[in-house]
Structure formats: C-alpha cells, structure tokens
Enzyme design. Structure first.
Site, PDB file in Angstrom:
ATOM      1  N   SER A   1     103.870  56.949 107.695  1.00 13.59           N
ATOM      2  CA  SER A   1     102.504  56.680 108.348  1.00 13.59           C
ATOM      3  C   SER A   1     102.862  56.438 110.727  1.00 13.59           C
ATOM      4  CB  SER A   1     102.264  54.926 108.007  1.00 13.59           C
ATOM      5  OG  SER A   1     104.232  54.545 109.197  1.00 13.59           O
ATOM      6  N   LEU A   2     101.894  55.976 110.409  1.00 14.86           N
ATOM      7  CA  LEU A   2     102.163  56.228 112.144  1.00 14.86           C
ATOM      8  C   LEU A   2     101.919  55.111 113.085  1.00 14.86           C
ATOM      9  CD1 LEU A   2      98.624  58.532 111.286  1.00 14.86           C
ATOM     10  CD2 LEU A   2     100.105  59.425 112.443  1.00 14.86           C
TER      11      LEU A   2
ATOM     12  N   GLU B   1      90.899  62.652 114.565  1.00 11.69           N
ATOM     13  CA  GLU B   1      90.634  62.282 113.326  1.00 11.69           C
ATOM     14  C   GLU B   1      89.439  60.648 113.156  1.00 11.69           C
ATOM     15  OE1 GLU B   1      92.871  63.511 110.259  1.00 11.69           O
ATOM     16  OE2 GLU B   1      92.960  65.552 110.998  1.00 11.69           O
TER      17      GLU B   1
ATOM     18  N   LYS C   1      90.189  57.361 112.199  1.00 12.52           N
ATOM     19  CA  LYS C   1      91.401  57.210 111.028  1.00 12.52           C
ATOM     20  C   LYS C   1      90.443  55.684 110.224  1.00 12.52           C
ATOM     21  CE  LYS C   1      95.732  54.197 111.073  1.00 12.52           C
ATOM     22  NZ  LYS C   1      95.855  52.966 110.259  1.00 12.52           N
TER      23      LYS C   1
ATOM     24  N   ASP D   1      89.420  53.665 107.252  1.00 15.66           N
ATOM     25  CA  ASP D   1      89.804  51.951 106.703  1.00 15.66           C
ATOM     26  C   ASP D   1      89.418  52.210 104.788  1.00 15.66           C
ATOM     27  OD1 ASP D   1      91.756  49.792 106.719  1.00 15.66           O
ATOM     28  OD2 ASP D   1      89.643  48.774 107.495  1.00 15.66           O
TER      29      ASP D   1
ATOM     30  N   ARG E   1      99.428  55.434  97.823  1.00 13.75           N
ATOM     31  CA  ARG E   1     101.389  55.807  98.965  1.00 13.75           C
ATOM     32  C   ARG E   1     102.813  55.012  98.316  1.00 13.75           C
ATOM     33  NH1 ARG E   1     102.976  53.248 103.459  1.00 13.75           N
ATOM     34  NH2 ARG E   1     103.676  54.546 104.760  1.00 13.75           N
TER      35      ARG E   1
ATOM     36  N   TYR F   1      92.223  64.430 104.728  1.00 17.28           N
ATOM     37  CA  TYR F   1      93.513  65.043 106.272  1.00 17.28           C
ATOM     38  C   TYR F   1      94.136  65.614 106.050  1.00 17.28           C
ATOM     39  CZ  TYR F   1      94.706  60.308 104.903  1.00 17.28           C
ATOM     40  OH  TYR F   1      95.444  59.229 104.706  1.00 17.28           O
TER      41      TYR F   1
ATOM     42  N   LYS G   1      96.044  64.437 116.690  1.00 19.97           N
ATOM     43  CA  LYS G   1      97.119  65.258 115.732  1.00 19.97           C
ATOM     44  C   LYS G   1      97.487  66.526 116.138  1.00 19.97           C
ATOM     45  CE  LYS G   1      96.212  63.377 111.162  1.00 19.97           C
ATOM     46  NZ  LYS G   1      95.465  63.762 109.478  1.00 19.97           N
TER      47      LYS G   1
ATOM     48  N   LYS H   1      94.691  52.534 117.781  1.00 23.52           N
ATOM     49  CA  LYS H   1      93.503  51.436 117.319  1.00 23.52           C
ATOM     50  C   LYS H   1      92.184  50.926 118.141  1.00 23.52           C
ATOM     51  CE  LYS H   1      95.965  50.307 113.389  1.00 23.52           C
ATOM     52  NZ  LYS H   1      96.154  49.272 112.812  1.00 23.52           N
TER      53      LYS H   1
ATOM     54  N   CYS I   1      71.482  18.636  98.435  1.00 22.66           N
ATOM     55  CA  CYS I   1      70.607  20.400  98.772  1.00 22.66           C
ATOM     56  C   CYS I   1      69.678  20.612 100.133  1.00 22.66           C
ATOM     57  CB  CYS I   1      70.223  20.616  97.855  1.00 22.66           C
ATOM     58  SG  CYS I   1      69.391  22.337  98.078  1.00 22.66           S
TER      59      CYS I   1
ATOM     60  N   CYS J   1      65.922  20.528  98.688  1.00 26.42           N
ATOM     61  CA  CYS J   1      65.405  19.973  98.016  1.00 26.42           C
ATOM     62  C   CYS J   1      65.842  18.678  98.109  1.00 26.42           C
ATOM     63  CB  CYS J   1      65.279  20.373  96.618  1.00 26.42           C
ATOM     64  SG  CYS J   1      67.106  20.917  95.434  1.00 26.42           S
TER      65      CYS J   1
ATOM     66  N   CYS K   1      74.058  23.251  93.911  1.00 27.82           N
ATOM     67  CA  CYS K   1      72.627  22.730  93.760  1.00 27.82           C
ATOM     68  C   CYS K   1      71.857  22.507  92.502  1.00 27.82           C
ATOM     69  CB  CYS K   1      71.420  23.166  94.736  1.00 27.82           C
ATOM     70  SG  CYS K   1      69.706  22.436  94.132  1.00 27.82           S
TER      71      CYS K   1
ATOM     72  N   CYS L   1      64.157  23.780  92.622  1.00 28.23           N
ATOM     73  CA  CYS L   1      64.870  24.129  94.149  1.00 28.23           C
ATOM     74  C   CYS L   1      64.052  25.645  95.255  1.00 28.23           C
ATOM     75  CB  CYS L   1      66.015  23.655  94.393  1.00 28.23           C
ATOM     76  SG  CYS L   1      66.974  24.139  95.918  1.00 28.23           S
TER      77      CYS L   1
HETATM   78  S1  IVH Z   1      97.885  61.269 108.900  1.00 32.68           S
HETATM   79  C1  IVH Z   1     101.380  61.609 109.196  1.00 32.68           C
HETATM   80  N1  IVH Z   1      95.100  61.365 109.291  1.00 32.68           N
HETATM   81  O1  IVH Z   1      96.270  55.723 108.529  1.00 32.68           O
HETATM   82  C2  IVH Z   1     100.775  61.174 109.212  1.00 32.68           C
HETATM   83  N2  IVH Z   1      96.075  59.207 108.380  1.00 32.68           N
HETATM   84  O2  IVH Z   1      99.102  54.878 109.116  1.00 32.68           O
HETATM   85  C3  IVH Z   1      99.766  60.376 107.974  1.00 32.68           C
HETATM   86  N3  IVH Z   1      94.676  56.986 107.638  1.00 32.68           N
HETATM   87  O3  IVH Z   1      98.963  55.451 105.228  1.00 32.68           O
HETATM   88  C4  IVH Z   1      99.013  60.219 108.247  1.00 32.68           C
HETATM   89  N4  IVH Z   1      92.446  58.389 108.893  1.00 32.68           N
HETATM   90  O4  IVH Z   1      96.797  55.300 105.074  1.00 32.68           O
HETATM   91  C5  IVH Z   1      95.682  60.187 108.606  1.00 32.68           C
HETATM   92  N5  IVH Z   1      92.585  60.945 109.695  1.00 32.68           N
HETATM   93  C6  IVH Z   1      93.771  60.071 109.259  1.00 32.68           C
HETATM   94  C7  IVH Z   1      93.261  59.155 108.897  1.00 32.68           C
HETATM   95  C8  IVH Z   1      94.863  58.786 108.331  1.00 32.68           C
HETATM   96  C9  IVH Z   1      93.201  56.974 107.776  1.00 32.68           C
HETATM   97  C10 IVH Z   1      95.754  55.923 107.225  1.00 32.68           C
HETATM   98  C11 IVH Z   1      96.460  56.487 106.153  1.00 32.68           C
HETATM   99  C12 IVH Z   1      98.098  56.527 106.398  1.00 32.68           C
HETATM  100  C13 IVH Z   1      97.766  55.560 107.324  1.00 32.68           C
HETATM  101  C14 IVH Z   1      99.070  55.609 108.989  1.00 32.68           C
END
Ligand code: IVH
Length: 679
Positions: free
Chosen positions: A80-81, A111, A113, A115, A134, A223, A286, A310, A404, A407, A422, A428
């Site tokens: 994760s990040l 890039e 992020k 969702d 994952r 990505y 990155k 974020k 309602c 009506c 209703c 209605c």
């Molecule tokens: S890179 C080691 N790039 O964010 C880095 N992650 O908290 C691996 N995510 O589980 C992730 N957009 O699902 C990367 N442009 C992006 C992303 C991205 C969304 C999500 C991804 C990951 C989570 C990391």
C-alpha cells in the site's frame, strides 16, 4: 477451410475489432456483423471445445460459475502507499527522497489515485493466465474469469519485447456512467440501489457468475508493470510500453521535476478530477528511475519511493433549510435535504441526499441545523453529520410525513424495509409521471422526444392520464402548448413549448414505437421486478401477452429465471382490471403484443414431470444447451433448491450454497454423465 482454421481466423479478427474499438476508439464493423461472427465462433467452440483459444473473445462474455475463489500468492507483494494530506508533508517526503539519493536529481511521475479495486494480472507467453485481487497484499482471490470480462484488458499481448512472464497491476472500476445505468435498471424493477461505484465494483469483481460480471462493464486503469529481471529503466518507460501493448493506461499522468511541479499537478486535478469517468481521491507520486527506487527501498508496508497525496474530503457545512419528500415510480418516498447554497468542489450545492427515514434518525438531524455535506463517488452529495455545537433554539424536530406529500394518501412501510411507500400507484402524480418516463425510455417504447418536461406538460394539461393516451395524441392537441418551468435541479427557468418541428418529432416517434418488439412493450408496462431481461425471457417462453396474462403462478415460475417474487408480481398486475384495460388500449393502438416464442423441439419425454436445477459448468453443454436439453425432454428448470426439486445436476466448480442446501433437504444430486443417462 477446416474448423481449426476458421476458429483461428475468427478469434484473430474479433480480437482485432475489439482492440480497434476499445484501445483506438475505431469501429471497423457494425454491431450486427460483430455479433454474427461472435456467434459463429461460439458455436464452433462448442462443437470443438479443444480448439478454443485461450485468447478467445468468447471468454469475455463469461459463463463460468465459481464457488469460492481459489487463493493465490502474489509473486511480488501488493503493497500500500503512505498518505499525506498537506504540502508540508509532501515537502518532507521530497526531502527524505533527495536525502536517500544523496542529493541526486530526481524525477517524479504523478498519477491520479483511482478509487476502485487493486487488481493484478499475470501474463505468460503473451497470454492473460491469471487475474487476482489484492487480498491482504500477500495472497488474494483468483478471479480470472471475471477479470477476462474487462473489455479493455488484452487477453493476448504481442510484440518483440514482451517478456515471457510478467504482471501488470491496476485499479479495476465501474465507470460512473455504468454505475448509474445499473442503478437505473435496479430502479426500473424496484430493487434497492447500489451505494457507490467503489463498493459496486468491489462486489462485482467477487460475483460468482462471470456472465453477470460481463453484463456490468467493468474497466481497469493499469499503473504498474512487474517482471524479473526489469526490462525498463524508468516507470515512465513502463507506462509507455503498457500503452503501446494495448493496456488501458490513463493519459492523466505527468512527469514532474520539482516539488512545485508536483503541487501544480495536484492543484490542477483538484477540480479536473470530477470530469473523469471514475472517482479519484488523491494523487500518487512515484520516483521515476527504477535504480533510484531500489536505492530507496521499502518499509514493512509501503515503498519509500512513492506516496499518496489525499485531497481533503470534499466536505462543507451549511444550514438545512427544509426537506423535500420525493416520490418515485414505485411509490418509495425519498427525503432530499434543501440546503442554503454552498460551494463544494467547484459547484454550488443546494440539495443533498438523506436516503430514508432511518437515515434522518441515525443522523439525529433537525430542521435549521448546521449540517456537514460530502461529495463522494456519487454525483449527488450526501448529508454526513450535524454540527451540534451550532444548534440553536431555531432547530426543530423533523416530523416525517405520515401521508404522501403529493397525493395525501397514507404512507406504509413493509417489514424490514427502509423506505415508506405511497400506495396510491395509479393516481399519485409523481408516480404517474415516473411511469410515463419509464414508458417512453429508449429501452421501452423509445419515445424520448417526449422527455425533458414535455410529459409533465401533457399531464398538467390533462391531455394524457395513462401512457395509452399517448396513442391518441394529434398535432392539433399538441401545437402551441407552452409552459415556463422552474427547474429545481438547476434553479433555472426553462420554457417547454411545442412547435411544429417538436410536434412532428413526437408524433413520428409515437408512430414508430408501435414497431417496438413485444419484449420492450412488456418492459414498458412497468410491472414490478420485470426488467428488460426478464421481459425477454418471458417472451421467449410464453410468446404473447395473452399467454402471460393467463398463466397461473406455477406456470410463470416454470419460465427460466422467473422466481416466485416475479411470478407473484405478474399475477397481481394482471389481476387488476385497470391494467387489463390498459393492455387492450395499447393493443388497439397497434403495439406488439406477441413475440417469437423460442419453441424447443421435443426430443422425448424421458424427463417428464421432473424438475431440475444445475450448478457449475459442464463439459458437453453450455448453460443454454443444458436448459434446452431439459426442456426438450419434458423436464422443468427451476430457480432454487427446494424439497420439491427432483435433481440437482452438479458440474465443475459447483456453487457451495446449492450443494449444502440440497444435502440438507436430501435432494438427489447427479453428475453430467448421470443426467445424460436419464435421457
Ligand atoms: S501504485 C507500491 N498507483 O492505491 C505502490 N496505486 O494505497 C502500489 N491506487 O492498493 C500502488 N491509483 O489500489 C498506485 N496510480 C496509482 C493508483 C494506486 C490507485 C490504489 C491501489 C493501491 C492503493 C495504495
């Protein structure tokens, strides 16, 4: 040409069309031709299953039913990040990176992020062989059949430099438009709506029936590229290569050489991100050079060479001026917060969702309170809380209506349901209007030239009361009608007027609607739980409105995929005298009340009087072929396991719930071979 050659030819051709369409937005062939070729390939593959290629486009339409998904270990852990929320924290990251690289020059790739749901795809010798979630980062669920339904994801990658084994990672998502389409469909049949696109995507990727997954158009932005050894020097090169190989890499990334360039990127996307087809909650930064990434290394959970920024939750606070209670097509009452206008993410917000009576109670919100609103994945912001510190003597309890708002009929709530309804379905006004809107939509009677306030005007002037009245409209009745409206959504004044050209368009569309196939007509009637797909199944099975109307409950449930809930809804609907009159009027107007019944040629009566249900996949039958075989030999397909079920046919990867229920109830389970033996 022998079958093998034709299968190869069709596979290559269809893959080429798909690639042109999804990667290059070029349509080289019309839908009809495409479908015909796909059908030819499907048939050939059914005859010669061994010749089906692993990159066959037929894999995209699903058909595999998985019980539980196998667990797979990730070749490289899915990390994760770290998160940052301010420029200061980001500056600290930049300082750490530069220090870790002994002050060397550094480039960042920024890039968005996305969702959605993190996915990992493995390719061997150019072929997509595995797709996984994952999970906990070390092991995830293997969901390959579902991953294959992503149209933008190549099933085969070709090129001189493609490594024999590699992985790509990305974010799987449900495009906003698709999310809304699905919810619209659910609304059509009175099903509860999906909460937000992220949950919907996550739920869809884990569905057991890949054919259902295929019907929801999932997508994925890639990505990351992983191979051993690395074949690129930089992340930028990997993004460009993935793009060139046909992967869906969002063009939103940018190379930045300094913190201020990164900040500029962040600022730019703070507002632009709302134009994207999916939700984004931040930016990922990155380090570009792999060598520098290696130098920086990892903490236990995340790379030191990347970080997420974020965006602040898009929240604002404002006062709740009032509540509007909206009534939908099925009579469900939805409270909408009317707010003192406030700026949120670049738009002025005046209304927000309050979902239902329970939600109002949960929030403990009172009239004239200061409330927090947030914009999530959904288009409409929602009320998320109350600022109780700011509560004054002006605040007043919200008294949920007992009648309602449109009506005045008394509302009711069914056990376990969140919404009040209703019951005055027929008279209605908002329910009536919604029924008209349902009737004229493209997938129903396709008279969309009557949209945008025109229906409202016709109802208002009492020119129409029932959708059947549309077929008695004339140019004389319509010409010159005009009304100014105050559009509540936009707050703007609009004028709806019927000029000659508008009238011509409407009358032509009404006339043309008479040719809409019967399934669309059946859907247009607005029978609860009867969506377009169910309507199509009913037409295949019964062939005409008269046959459906005459069918008792048991006969209706015998139709494929029609369960007791749909059957009861049909029986109730046709039992209503007004509905019968409605149908007769539509019939007189010339609407299609018959379709082509899919008559199954009887092969024998070996299965007569017996009920069947199947689970899993079969070597010699597709689902359709198996269903046909059962019907052709006098058997009946049912939709769930019950004591009355005679046989559960068990194939590969059967559904665990069906098996355990059959065991519980002592229902005989038979294999594919045993089934063939019965014949
Ligand atoms: S890179 C080691 N790039 O964010 C880095 N992650 O908290 C691996 N995510 O589980 C992730 N957009 O699902 C990367 N442009 C992006 C992303 C991205 C969304 C999500 C991804 C990951 C989570 C990391």
């Amino acid at each position: 040409m022998n079958p093998e050659q034709r299968i190869n030819e069709l596979t290559d051709l269809l893959n080429h069309y798909n690639h042109q369409y999804y990667q290059n937005s070029v349509s080289e062939v019309d839908d009809f031709t495409f479908d015909r070729l796909l059908e030819e390939l499907t048939t050939l593959e059914q005859q010669y299953p061994d010749l089906r290629r692993p990159d066959s486009p037929t894999l995209r339409v699903g058909g595999t039913v998985s019980k539980e998904f196998p667990t797979v270990f990730h070749r490289f852990p899915m990390l994760s990040l770290g998160n940052t929320y301010s420029e200061a924290e980001l500056a600290e990251f930049d300082t750490r990176v530069r220090k870790g690289l002994d002050g060397a020059e550094v480039e960042y790739i920024c890039e968005l992020k996305f969702d959605g749901v993190a996915l990992s795809m493995t390719y061997e010798n150019g072929l997509l062989v595995q797709g996984a979630t994952r999970g906990d980062g070390v092991r995830g669920d293997e969901i390959t059949p579902n991953i294959r339904t992503i149209r933008t994801l190549p099933l085969r990658v070709k090129g001189p430099n493609v490594p024999a084994l590699f992985e790509v990672r990305g974010e799987g998502f449900l495009p906003l438009a698709e999310f809304e389409r699905i919810n619209k469909e659910r609304e059509d049949i009175g099903e509860p709506l999906l909460a937000n696109p992220r949950n919907a995507a996550s739920g869809t990727f884990k569905m057991q029936d890949s054919a259902v997954v295929a019907s929801r158009r999932l997508d994925c932005y890639l990505y990351s590229f992983l191979s051993e050894p690395d074949i690129f020097q930089t992340h930028e090169e990997s993004l460009n290569a993935m793009k060139a190989w046909g992967f869906n890499v969002s063009d939103t990334w940018r190379k930045c050489r300094s913190l201020s360039e990164v900040m500029a990127f962040i600022d730019e996307w703070d507002t632009r991100r709302f134009d994207l087809p999916l939700g984004t909650d931040g930016i990922v930064i990155k380090v570009n050079r792999y060598e520098q990434q290696r130098q920086l290394g990892y903490t236990a959970k995340s790379p030191r060479w990347a970080i997420a920024y974020k965006y602040k939750a898009l929240a604002a606070s404002t006062t709740l001026d009032g509540i509007q209670y909206q009534v939908g097509r099925t009579g469900a009452v939805t409270p909408v917060a009317l707010l003192k206008p406030v700026l949120l993410a670049g738009t002025v917000v005046k209304r927000a969702s309050l979902h239902n009576a329970n939600e109002i109670q949960r929030l403990g919100v009172m009239l004239h309170d200061t409330v927090f609103i947030e914009k999530g994945g959904e288009i409409i912001p929602k009320v998320t809380g109350v600022d109780t510190d700011k509560r004054t003597a002006l605040s007043q309890p919200i008294i949920y209506p007992t009648h309602c708002p449109a009506c005045q009929t008394e509302l009711y709530r069914r056990e376990g349901e969140a919404h009040f309804y209703c019951p005055n379905e027929k008279f209605c006004p908002p329910q009536r209007q919604a029924r008209f809107e349902h009737f004229i939509q493209r997938r129903a009677m396709n008279i969309e030239s009557l949209g945008e306030g025109k229906i409202e005007l016709l109802i208002d002037r009492e020119l129409v009361q029932s959708p059947a009245d549309l077929y008695e409209l004339t140019a004389e009745k319509l010409l010159g009608l005009e009304k100014a409206y105050h559009d509540q959504e936009t707050g703007k004044k609009r004028v709806v007027s019927f000029r000659q050209k508008t009238v011509d368009n409407i009358l032509t569309a009404i006339e043309r609607s008479k040719a809409q196939p019967f399934a669309n007509v059946l859907f247009a009637l607005g029978i609860r739980y009867v969506g377009l797909t169910t309507a199509e199944k009913l037409v295949d099975y019964f062939g005409s409105i008269d046959a459906i109307a005459a069918a008792p409950l048991e006969a209706l449930t015998a139709a494929p995929e029609v369960g007791p809930r749909i059957a009861q809804s049909l029986v109730d609907w046709f039992a209503d005298a007004d509905n019968r009159v409605f149908i007769e009027r539509l019939r007189l107007a010339g609407l299609q009340m018959e379709g082509e019944r899919k008559v199954i040629e009887q092969e024998g009566s070996a299965l007569a009087g017996k009920t069947f249900l199947y689970t899993g996949t079969f070597a010699n039958f597709s689902r359709e072929a198996l269903e046909e075989k059962i019907a052709a030999n006098g058997g009946k397909l049912v939709s769930s396991v019950s004591k009355k079920l005679n046989y559960l046919i068990v194939g590969e990867n059967p559904g665990p719930s069906k098996i355990s229920k059959a065991e519980q109830l002592g229902v005989p389970m038979i294999s594919e071979e045993e089934f063939q033996g019965l014949l």
